[in-house]
Design a protein around this motif. Structure first.
Motif, PDB file in Angstrom:
ATOM      1  N   PHE A  29       0.833  -1.198   0.000  1.00  0.00           N
ATOM      2  CA  PHE A  29       0.000   0.000   0.000  1.00  0.00           C
ATOM      3  C   PHE A  29       0.867   1.248   0.000  1.00  0.00           C
ATOM      4  N   SER A  30       1.839   1.282   0.892  1.00  0.00           N
ATOM      5  CA  SER A  30       2.698   2.455   1.023  1.00  0.00           C
ATOM      6  C   SER A  30       3.415   2.766  -0.290  1.00  0.00           C
ATOM      7  N   ALA A  31       3.943   1.737  -0.931  1.00  0.00           N
ATOM      8  CA  ALA A  31       4.651   1.929  -2.202  1.00  0.00           C
ATOM      9  C   ALA A  31       3.697   2.420  -3.291  1.00  0.00           C
ATOM     10  N   ALA A  32       2.520   1.808  -3.395  1.00  0.00           N
ATOM     11  CA  ALA A  32       1.553   2.196  -4.425  1.00  0.00           C
ATOM     12  C   ALA A  32       1.044   3.623  -4.187  1.00  0.00           C
ATOM     13  N   GLU A  35       3.808   6.169  -5.048  1.00  0.00           N
ATOM     14  CA  GLU A  35       3.958   6.226  -6.498  1.00  0.00           C
ATOM     15  C   GLU A  35       2.780   6.956  -7.132  1.00  0.00           C
ATOM     16  N   GLY A  36       1.572   6.679  -6.660  1.00  0.00           N
ATOM     17  CA  GLY A  36       0.384   7.352  -7.175  1.00  0.00           C
ATOM     18  C   GLY A  36       0.426   8.852  -6.943  1.00  0.00           C
ATOM     19  N   GLN A  37       0.826   9.261  -5.744  1.00  0.00           N
ATOM     20  CA  GLN A  37       0.938  10.685  -5.442  1.00  0.00           C
ATOM     21  C   GLN A  37       1.976  11.349  -6.352  1.00  0.00           C
ATOM     22  N   ARG A  38       3.088  10.669  -6.550  1.00  0.00           N
ATOM     23  CA  ARG A  38       4.154  11.202  -7.394  1.00  0.00           C
ATOM     24  C   ARG A  38       3.668  11.362  -8.835  1.00  0.00           C
ATOM     25  N   GLN A  39       2.943  10.363  -9.327  1.00  0.00           N
ATOM     26  CA  GLN A  39       2.447  10.423 -10.707  1.00  0.00           C
ATOM     27  C   GLN A  39       1.354  11.474 -10.879  1.00  0.00           C
TER      28      GLN A  39
END
Length: 126
Positions: A29-32, A35-39
């Motif tokens: 969850f933390s990684a996704a 990554e989602g916030q960054r994208q």
């Protein structure tokens, strides 16, 4: 999330299989989510939508019944990703994709003004 991870890590150290699965889910969850916030910040719609869909799915399974505030925060970022993807669909003349994403985004974050504005506009067909 950090406190839940510490508790689960302690249980995982004792050898509980369920705790190990939970720790793995928290890490995924933390990684996704990151990554989602960054994208979303980069305005990369497709990778943002994929990452946030995964993060939202994991957040639903991790949060339980009392995690509504947590789920709302994740849902707001997911709604932004859907909005970006929907606007790309709209610019390409894909009215169905635009409508589907805007409706889903409005369900996730009903108070977002940019999503409300798109929802009120008539559909654009190619």
């Amino acid at each position: 999330v950090k406190q839940a991870r510490v508790v689960a890590a302690a249980e995982a150290a004792r050898g509980t299989a369920k705790a190990k699965v939970y720790v793995d889910s928290v890490d995924a969850f933390s990684a996704a989510y990151k990554e989602g916030q960054r994208q979303v910040a980069k305005k990369n719609a497709a990778p943002a939508e994929r990452s946030m869909a995964e993060a939202y799915r994991l957040a639903k399974s991790l949060s339980g019944k009392k995690g509504r505030t947590f789920l709302r925060k994740v849902g707001a970022v997911y709604a932004d990703a859907l909005y970006l993807a929907g606007m790309i669909d709209k610019s390409k003349g894909n009215g169905c994709g635009w409508g589907r994403r805007i409706l889903k985004a409005s369900a996730l974050d009903p108070g977002d003004s940019k999503i409300k504005t798109q929802r009120r506009r008539p559909r654009i067909w190619a």
